[in-house]
Write a protein that holds these residues in place. Structure first.
Motif, PDB file in Angstrom:
ATOM      1  N   CYS A  15       0.825  -1.210   0.000  1.00 51.84           N
ATOM      2  CA  CYS A  15       0.000   0.000   0.000  1.00 51.84           C
ATOM      3  C   CYS A  15       0.862   1.263   0.000  1.00 51.84           C
ATOM      4  O   CYS A  15       0.559   2.229  -0.711  1.00 51.84           O
ATOM      5  CB  CYS A  15      -0.939  -0.001   1.199  1.00 51.84           C
ATOM      6  SG  CYS A  15      -2.285  -1.202   1.079  1.00 51.84           S
ATOM      7  N   ILE A  16       1.920   1.252   0.796  1.00 52.48           N
ATOM      8  CA  ILE A  16       2.818   2.410   0.817  1.00 52.48           C
ATOM      9  C   ILE A  16       3.464   2.604  -0.548  1.00 52.48           C
ATOM     10  O   ILE A  16       3.499   3.721  -1.090  1.00 52.48           O
ATOM     11  CB  ILE A  16       3.900   2.237   1.906  1.00 52.48           C
ATOM     12  CG1 ILE A  16       3.261   2.303   3.293  1.00 52.48           C
ATOM     13  CG2 ILE A  16       4.976   3.313   1.777  1.00 52.48           C
ATOM     14  CD1 ILE A  16       4.197   1.909   4.422  1.00 52.48           C
ATOM     15  N   GLY A  17       3.951   1.507  -1.126  1.00 54.11           N
ATOM     16  CA  GLY A  17       4.605   1.594  -2.431  1.00 54.11           C
ATOM     17  C   GLY A  17       3.677   2.091  -3.519  1.00 54.11           C
ATOM     18  O   GLY A  17       4.039   2.963  -4.324  1.00 54.11           O
ATOM     19  N   ILE A  18       2.464   1.560  -3.553  1.00 52.91           N
ATOM     20  CA  ILE A  18       1.492   1.968  -4.574  1.00 52.91           C
ATOM     21  C   ILE A  18       1.112   3.433  -4.395  1.00 52.91           C
ATOM     22  O   ILE A  18       1.046   4.201  -5.370  1.00 52.91           O
ATOM     23  CB  ILE A  18       0.245   1.064  -4.508  1.00 52.91           C
ATOM     24  CG1 ILE A  18       0.601  -0.345  -4.985  1.00 52.91           C
ATOM     25  CG2 ILE A  18      -0.896   1.647  -5.348  1.00 52.91           C
ATOM     26  CD1 ILE A  18      -0.483  -1.367  -4.717  1.00 52.91           C
ATOM     27  N   ALA A  19       0.870   3.849  -3.155  1.00 54.38           N
ATOM     28  CA  ALA A  19       0.486   5.241  -2.898  1.00 54.38           C
ATOM     29  C   ALA A  19       1.599   6.204  -3.290  1.00 54.38           C
ATOM     30  O   ALA A  19       1.335   7.286  -3.842  1.00 54.38           O
ATOM     31  CB  ALA A  19       0.121   5.415  -1.429  1.00 54.38           C
ATOM     32  N   VAL A  20       2.840   5.828  -3.013  1.00 54.08           N
ATOM     33  CA  VAL A  20       3.975   6.685  -3.383  1.00 54.08           C
ATOM     34  C   VAL A  20       4.061   6.832  -4.896  1.00 54.08           C
ATOM     35  O   VAL A  20       4.220   7.948  -5.425  1.00 54.08           O
ATOM     36  CB  VAL A  20       5.291   6.109  -2.820  1.00 54.08           C
ATOM     37  CG1 VAL A  20       6.491   6.823  -3.435  1.00 54.08           C
ATOM     38  CG2 VAL A  20       5.328   6.246  -1.301  1.00 54.08           C
ATOM     39  N   VAL A  60       1.682   6.392  -7.171  1.00 55.93           N
ATOM     40  CA  VAL A  60       0.525   7.141  -7.687  1.00 55.93           C
ATOM     41  C   VAL A  60       0.647   8.616  -7.339  1.00 55.93           C
ATOM     42  O   VAL A  60       0.393   9.490  -8.178  1.00 55.93           O
ATOM     43  CB  VAL A  60      -0.784   6.560  -7.122  1.00 55.93           C
ATOM     44  CG1 VAL A  60      -1.969   7.453  -7.495  1.00 55.93           C
ATOM     45  CG2 VAL A  60      -1.006   5.152  -7.638  1.00 55.93           C
ATOM     46  N   GLY A  61       1.053   8.908  -6.105  1.00 60.22           N
ATOM     47  CA  GLY A  61       1.205  10.304  -5.699  1.00 60.22           C
ATOM     48  C   GLY A  61       2.228  11.044  -6.524  1.00 60.22           C
ATOM     49  O   GLY A  61       2.019  12.202  -6.917  1.00 60.22           O
ATOM     50  N   ARG A  62       3.342  10.388  -6.821  1.00 62.28           N
ATOM     51  CA  ARG A  62       4.370  11.003  -7.667  1.00 62.28           C
ATOM     52  C   ARG A  62       3.877  11.167  -9.099  1.00 62.28           C
ATOM     53  O   ARG A  62       4.151  12.170  -9.763  1.00 62.28           O
ATOM     54  CB  ARG A  62       5.643  10.163  -7.652  1.00 62.28           C
ATOM     55  CG  ARG A  62       6.315  10.027  -6.300  1.00 62.28           C
ATOM     56  CD  ARG A  62       6.751  11.367  -5.750  1.00 62.28           C
ATOM     57  NE  ARG A  62       7.567  11.214  -4.542  1.00 62.28           N
ATOM     58  CZ  ARG A  62       7.741  12.144  -3.626  1.00 62.28           C
ATOM     59  NH1 ARG A  62       7.115  13.316  -3.749  1.00 62.28           N
ATOM     60  NH2 ARG A  62       8.496  11.932  -2.571  1.00 62.28           N
ATOM     61  N   THR A  63       3.147  10.163  -9.582  1.00 62.00           N
ATOM     62  CA  THR A  63       2.630  10.217 -10.960  1.00 62.00           C
ATOM     63  C   THR A  63       1.670  11.390 -11.142  1.00 62.00           C
ATOM     64  O   THR A  63       1.700  12.083 -12.165  1.00 62.00           O
ATOM     65  CB  THR A  63       1.907   8.900 -11.307  1.00 62.00           C
ATOM     66  OG1 THR A  63       2.831   7.810 -11.179  1.00 62.00           O
ATOM     67  CG2 THR A  63       1.366   8.938 -12.734  1.00 62.00           C
ATOM     68  N   PHE A  64       0.822  11.639 -10.140  1.00 59.45           N
ATOM     69  CA  PHE A  64      -0.135  12.743 -10.211  1.00 59.45           C
ATOM     70  C   PHE A  64       0.493  14.069  -9.786  1.00 59.45           C
ATOM     71  O   PHE A  64      -0.178  15.101  -9.826  1.00 59.45           O
ATOM     72  CB  PHE A  64      -1.357  12.450  -9.336  1.00 59.45           C
ATOM     73  CG  PHE A  64      -2.384  11.567  -9.986  1.00 59.45           C
ATOM     74  CD1 PHE A  64      -3.514  12.121 -10.572  1.00 59.45           C
ATOM     75  CD2 PHE A  64      -2.224  10.196 -10.020  1.00 59.45           C
ATOM     76  CE1 PHE A  64      -4.462  11.319 -11.176  1.00 59.45           C
ATOM     77  CE2 PHE A  64      -3.170   9.378 -10.618  1.00 59.45           C
ATOM     78  CZ  PHE A  64      -4.289   9.932 -11.199  1.00 59.45           C
ATOM     79  N   ASP A  65       1.759  14.024  -9.384  1.00 55.74           N
ATOM     80  CA  ASP A  65       2.494  15.229  -8.978  1.00 55.74           C
ATOM     81  C   ASP A  65       1.720  16.011  -7.923  1.00 55.74           C
ATOM     82  O   ASP A  65       1.532  17.235  -8.028  1.00 55.74           O
ATOM     83  CB  ASP A  65       2.769  16.109 -10.205  1.00 55.74           C
ATOM     84  CG  ASP A  65       3.827  17.180  -9.910  1.00 55.74           C
ATOM     85  OD1 ASP A  65       4.645  16.957  -9.001  1.00 55.74           O
ATOM     86  OD2 ASP A  65       3.821  18.224 -10.583  1.00 55.74           O
ATOM     87  N   LEU A  66       1.278  15.306  -6.885  1.00 60.42           N
ATOM     88  CA  LEU A  66       0.506  15.938  -5.822  1.00 60.42           C
ATOM     89  C   LEU A  66       1.396  16.872  -5.001  1.00 60.42           C
ATOM     90  O   LEU A  66       2.584  16.598  -4.820  1.00 60.42           O
ATOM     91  CB  LEU A  66      -0.092  14.876  -4.897  1.00 60.42           C
ATOM     92  CG  LEU A  66      -1.101  13.903  -5.514  1.00 60.42           C
ATOM     93  CD1 LEU A  66      -1.565  12.906  -4.455  1.00 60.42           C
ATOM     94  CD2 LEU A  66      -2.292  14.645  -6.107  1.00 60.42           C
ATOM     95  N   PRO A  67       0.840  17.951  -4.490  1.00 56.57           N
ATOM     96  CA  PRO A  67       1.609  18.822  -3.583  1.00 56.57           C
ATOM     97  C   PRO A  67       1.999  18.048  -2.324  1.00 56.57           C
ATOM     98  O   PRO A  67       1.380  17.023  -2.005  1.00 56.57           O
ATOM     99  CB  PRO A  67       0.645  19.974  -3.281  1.00 56.57           C
ATOM    100  CG  PRO A  67      -0.708  19.464  -3.641  1.00 56.57           C
ATOM    101  CD  PRO A  67      -0.522  18.465  -4.736  1.00 56.57           C
ATOM    102  N   PRO A  68       2.990  18.520  -1.569  1.00 59.52           N
ATOM    103  CA  PRO A  68       3.545  17.754  -0.447  1.00 59.52           C
ATOM    104  C   PRO A  68       2.515  17.256   0.567  1.00 59.52           C
ATOM    105  O   PRO A  68       2.540  16.083   0.949  1.00 59.52           O
ATOM    106  CB  PRO A  68       4.534  18.739   0.189  1.00 59.52           C
ATOM    107  CG  PRO A  68       4.954  19.621  -0.936  1.00 59.52           C
ATOM    108  CD  PRO A  68       3.747  19.770  -1.801  1.00 59.52           C
ATOM    109  N   VAL A  69       1.619  18.118   1.009  1.00 58.96           N
ATOM    110  CA  VAL A  69       0.646  17.692   2.023  1.00 58.96           C
ATOM    111  C   VAL A  69      -0.312  16.654   1.453  1.00 58.96           C
ATOM    112  O   VAL A  69      -0.612  15.643   2.096  1.00 58.96           O
ATOM    113  CB  VAL A  69      -0.137  18.901   2.578  1.00 58.96           C
ATOM    114  CG1 VAL A  69      -1.261  18.436   3.503  1.00 58.96           C
ATOM    115  CG2 VAL A  69       0.801  19.840   3.329  1.00 58.96           C
TER     116      VAL A  69
END
Length: 293
Positions: free
Chosen positions: A223-228, A230-239
């Motif tokens: 779950c941590i790996g997938i979320a990381v 996906v979050g990087r792919t969508f270029d989400l802001p830090p928070v």
């Protein structure tokens, strides 16, 4: 040292409140789990979601990105956990839903609020809403063989989410007296959910530790790996990125046990997963927070 203190200040209230619920039950005091859960999920959480969305100052575009990222992340978790269940020949009705759905309400919302304030809570309620809708449809279908869209639409949490999103989109606000009332009701949610989590863990009896420990470790890592990713792919802001990782990485939800008991799956096996993964989260969630803060 400052980072350790910061993480401690964030996670300590969460686990202290859960410990209060745990000790309360072990001391033999009564706790009407069904009543408190219903009050929290029917009143507290919907009001918390609605007021958080209505009053958020987060750019709606960022909230949309988090919504999409959460949907993609849970799709990735579903595929990964289904492959794991098939590989290990696990009973799908018993194990798949607990391996997918995390405790985004009892643990995720408080952690996001304490770590990142109202901004973090705004992102967290969006992810929680995605998980809740998914759980009430696909989750129920997995365990029982028949999900229900009408049940989803009747859930107060869904109504709170849709209304909150509408008010945010239109820039509307409820009258001050009503906003204050709803906010006060919403403040019930987080402490009640945390104490209830402790109560539930205290009442569950683990069947064994070997299999749930292995599955808990795999679930957390995946779950941590997938979320990381996906979050990087969508270029989400830090928070937003941090909240996505924390929410997706939360341990097995207590509701998974309730669904297993209701629909005839192996509830003892699910109870073991809930207890072991929750205890494991005491170790790995502070580490995740320390990495993301």
């Amino acid at each position: 040292m400052n980072l350790v203190l910061t993480v401690g200040e964030v996670v300590a209230p969460v686990f202290i409140l859960a410990a209060i619920g745990f000790v309360w039950v072990k001391m033999g005091f009564e706790y009407e789990l069904e009543f408190v859960t219903r009050m929290s999920m029917t009143l507290g959480v919907p009001c918390l979601i609605f007021t958080s969305l209505m009053r958020t100052e987060i750019d709606p575009t960022a909230l949309t990105a988090v919504f999409m990222a959460a949907a993609v992340a849970y799709a990735g978790v579903t595929i990964t956990m289904l492959a794991l269940a098939l590989l290990l020949r696990l009973d799908i009705r018993t194990y798949l839903a607990p391996l997918i759905f995390g405790n985004t309400g009892n643990l995720g919302l408080p952690l996001a609020l304490f770590a990142f304030g109202d901004e973090g809570l705004g992102y967290a309620v969006v992810i929680f809403a995605v998980m809740a809708v998914y759980s009430f449809t696909a989750g129920v279908w997995i365990v029982s063989g028949g999900g229900s869209l009408t049940r989803v639409l009747r859930e107060p949490m869904v109504a709170g989410t849709l209304l909150g999103a509408l008010f945010l989109w239109q820039g509307w606000e409820t009258p001050v007296f009503l906003t204050n009332t709803l906010a006060l009701i919403g403040q019930l949610a987080i402490p009640l959910m945390l104490i209830t989590l402790g109560v539930a863990v205290a009442r569950l009896a683990p069947q064994s530790f070997v299999r749930p420990t292995l599955l808990s470790v795999v679930k957390a890592g995946a779950c941590i790996g997938i979320a990381v990713v996906v979050g990087r792919t969508f270029d989400l802001p830090p928070v937003a990125f941090a909240v996505l990782v924390i929410q997706v990485a939360t341990p097995v939800a207590v509701t998974s046990y309730l669904l297993a008991a209701k629909y005839g799956a192996d509830s003892d096996a699910v109870a073991s997963l809930v207890v072991v993964s929750t205890l494991a989260s005491v170790i790995y969630l502070p580490l995740v927070l320390g990495w993301t803060i």
